[in-house]
Design a protein around this motif. Structure first.
Motif, mmCIF file in Angstrom:
data_model
loop_
_atom_site.group_PDB
_atom_site.id
_atom_site.type_symbol
_atom_site.label_atom_id
_atom_site.label_comp_id
_atom_site.label_asym_id
_atom_site.label_seq_id
_atom_site.Cartn_x
_atom_site.Cartn_y
_atom_site.Cartn_z
ATOM 1 N N MET A 27 -35.282 -7.914 31.955
ATOM 2 C CA MET A 27 -36.634 -8.177 31.455
ATOM 3 C C MET A 27 -37.691 -7.309 32.129
ATOM 4 O O MET A 27 -38.709 -6.977 31.541
ATOM 5 N N TYR A 60 -47.149 -12.223 32.617
ATOM 6 C CA TYR A 60 -45.685 -12.321 32.632
ATOM 7 C C TYR A 60 -45.069 -11.323 33.614
ATOM 8 O O TYR A 60 -44.160 -11.650 34.374
ATOM 9 N N LEU A 87 -43.504 -17.009 30.805
ATOM 10 C CA LEU A 87 -43.154 -16.583 29.449
ATOM 11 C C LEU A 87 -43.911 -17.433 28.425
ATOM 12 O O LEU A 87 -44.451 -16.928 27.438
ATOM 13 N N VAL A 91 -46.545 -16.193 25.682
ATOM 14 C CA VAL A 91 -46.341 -16.443 24.255
ATOM 15 C C VAL A 91 -47.560 -17.158 23.673
ATOM 16 O O VAL A 91 -48.049 -16.811 22.588
ATOM 17 N N ALA A 104 -41.725 -12.122 16.946
ATOM 18 C CA ALA A 104 -41.177 -11.744 18.243
ATOM 19 C C ALA A 104 -41.523 -12.778 19.310
ATOM 20 O O ALA A 104 -40.707 -13.092 20.190
ATOM 21 N N LEU A 105 -42.727 -13.354 19.217
ATOM 22 C CA LEU A 105 -43.146 -14.323 20.228
ATOM 23 C C LEU A 105 -42.280 -15.582 20.178
ATOM 24 O O LEU A 105 -41.907 -16.142 21.210
ATOM 25 N N MET A 108 -39.137 -14.834 21.828
ATOM 26 C CA MET A 108 -39.316 -14.813 23.280
ATOM 27 C C MET A 108 -39.355 -16.228 23.848
ATOM 28 O O MET A 108 -38.775 -16.514 24.892
ATOM 29 N N ALA A 111 -35.981 -17.521 23.965
ATOM 30 C CA ALA A 111 -35.247 -16.865 25.060
ATOM 31 C C ALA A 111 -35.585 -17.526 26.389
ATOM 32 O O ALA A 111 -34.721 -17.719 27.252
ATOM 33 N N ALA A 165 -41.227 -4.867 19.633
ATOM 34 C CA ALA A 165 -41.099 -6.203 20.222
ATOM 35 C C ALA A 165 -39.828 -6.876 19.728
ATOM 36 O O ALA A 165 -39.101 -7.515 20.491
ATOM 37 N N SER A 169 -36.640 -8.127 21.805
ATOM 38 C CA SER A 169 -36.180 -9.516 21.776
ATOM 39 C C SER A 169 -34.702 -9.593 21.410
ATOM 40 O O SER A 169 -33.935 -10.338 22.022
ATOM 41 N N LEU A 172 -32.686 -8.466 24.215
ATOM 42 C CA LEU A 172 -32.645 -9.522 25.229
ATOM 43 C C LEU A 172 -31.580 -10.564 24.876
ATOM 44 O O LEU A 172 -30.768 -10.961 25.714
#
Ligand code: ADP
Length: 443
Positions: A27, A60, A87, A91, A104-105, A108, A111, A165, A169, A172
């Motif tokens: 990250m 973040y 995070l 977000v 994408a948020l 996240m 995640a 993004a 993600s 990730l």
């Protein structure tokens, strides 16, 4: 049995730590990259949305930097919580400022939940999960129900940022799946190794249990012949001799079964100690006296030096077991040379040493032999299950003491047990803990 390979000591905690470390490692460059990207676009385009986005990513990134330091110090749980909450803040802020990053948020935020999930049984983390759920709902709500709160950048740029993004993600997620696969492979390897060790142990244990049975059965046959008068030279003395030999084999069997039972009790945390104030020198004298006939039969001289009474809080039955284990090892591996036992006080502690001049122990095995099933000799030459010293260590440690071995091959071995001497106000330990990692050292 040659010394079995040890089950790798990967605890659940270590696996979580590994996973979190990998997550942060992955990250970190993404966060720094996004921070630069947002900052550059914010300056170039003078966009309020991107300034807000930069602030969100900055929160973040700073939290990740701190989490990485926490992980390096072994504080995984705090690191997971910190990066997880940061995070969520990112977000939530992102949902207001970087309206177009909605998809994408959400990824996240999910995640973040996945990241902290391995620690979920802890109460603080349960609250975190709840908060994460709230943030996902919030992000979806803001993006679906409200028009953008601040002016958004040009659509072409939006597409670029969204693509980046989302790639990050997805990357990730893939990385996390990879870490999971790695973890699964490790667990599988551990399980396979554990099964192999168990199978080896079963074959050794059955062999060890069977060994006393053959002489026992022979002695009983001989006894029967003596008593039935079938032998010309029958006599009560010979019959008694057979009985004594048979008793010795039964004792060996009982000891083996007792060791096995103790190990399973320790594993389940059910080996109870009942400490009393015990005068160690008297107990030691009694045990040494009990060993003398066996030592004499095997040609050993057994020297005891316990010049003064020393009192400690120990379970007398279990402490006797400690002495039994150390003395029977000295007789087993002592090559018929003199054995010296000594008990003395040292700075408020009792120091017991059992020294022999036998086969000795390679230095690489000095710590290992205190673990379950660990041996430093070949099973073909010396019988045994590799449990005595493990049980001994557990008992000594649970009585507040420690044990170490010092030796060199061919030069004999010295086992040193250290125990706190009794004080009036002391409250003793009462149960032996299940297996843990390493053995405490005597200072
Ligand atoms: P076991 O004797 O049944 O193998 P222990 O747990 O009592 O199990 O001992 C573990 C190992 O430590 C032994 O297999 C042996 O290799 C080594 N050991 C213990 N005591 C001695 C000693 N006095 N001299 C040399 N080696 C020893």
């Amino acid at each position: 049995m040659t010394s079995p390979s040890r089950i790798p000591e990967f605890s659940e905690e270590e696996l979580k730590h590994l996973r979190l470390g990998q997550f942060l490692q992955f990250m970190w460059p993404i966060a720094v990259g996004f921070l630069l990207l947002y900052a550059v676009f914010a300056v170039v385009l003078r966009s309020v949305s991107l300034v807000g986005g930069t602030g969100a990513v900055l929160v973040y990134t700073l939290a990740l930097a701190r989490s990485r330091r926490l992980v390096a110090r072994g504080q995984s749980e705090r690191a997971a919580l910190l990066s997880g909450y940061a995070l969520l803040v990112m977000v939530a802020l992102g949902a207001i400022f970087v309206h177009f990053l909605f998809a994408a948020l959400v990824v996240m935020a999910i995640a973040g939940v996945v990241l902290v999930q391995p620690y979920a049984e802890r109460p603080a983390l349960a609250r975190y999960m709840f908060a994460a759920f709230g943030v996902v709902v919030w992000v979806v709500g803001v993006d679906v129900l409200l028009p953008p709160l601040v002016e958004q950048p040009p659509p072409a740029l939006q597409r670029w940022v969204i693509a980046l993004a989302e790639m990050a993600s997805v990357g990730l997620m893939l990385r996390m799946m990879w870490v999971d696969a790695l973890r699964l492979r490790q667990s599988l390897a551990r399980a396979e190794q554990a099964v192999a060790i168990r199978d080896e142990f079963l074959s050794v244990a059955s062999h060890e249990l069977k060994t006393p049975l053959t002489p026992l059965s022979l002695k009983l046959q001989a006894l029967r012949r003596e008593l039935s008068g079938a032998s010309a030279s029958s006599s009560p003395e010979r019959a008694l001799g057979h009985i004594e030999m048979a008793q010795r084999q039964v004792k060996k069997l009982v000891e083996l079964v007792d060791d096995l039972l103790d190990v399973s009790r320790i594993g389940a945390g059910r080996l109870e100690l009942h400490p009393e104030k015990v005068e160690l020198a008297a107990l030691l004298r009694e045990v040494v006296r009990r060993f003398e006939p066996e030592a004499a039969r095997a040609g050993y001289t057994l020297e005891l030096e316990a010049p003064q009474p020393l009192t400690a809080w120990v379970d007398p039955f279990r402490f006797e077991q400690v002495l039994d284990n150390l003395l029977s090892n000295a007789l087993k591996y002592g090559a018929g040379k003199p054995i010296r036992v000594r008990l003395e006080p040292l700075e408020g502690r009792a120091l017991l040493t059992v020294r022999d001049e036998g086969i000795g122990i390679p230095s690489a095995a000095l710590e290992r032999i205190f673990h379950r099933f660990e041996r430093a000799v070949s099973g073909r030459h010396y019988g045994g299950l590799g449990l005595g010293l493990y049980i001994t260590r557990k008992i000594v440690e649970s009585s507040g003491g420690g044990i170490i071995a010092s030796s060199a091959p061919g030069q004999g071995a010295t086992f040193t047990v250290e125990l706190p001497l009794a004080r009036e106000e002391e409250s003793p330990a009462t149960s032996v803990s299940p297996p843990t990692g390493s053995m405490p050292r005597l200072s």
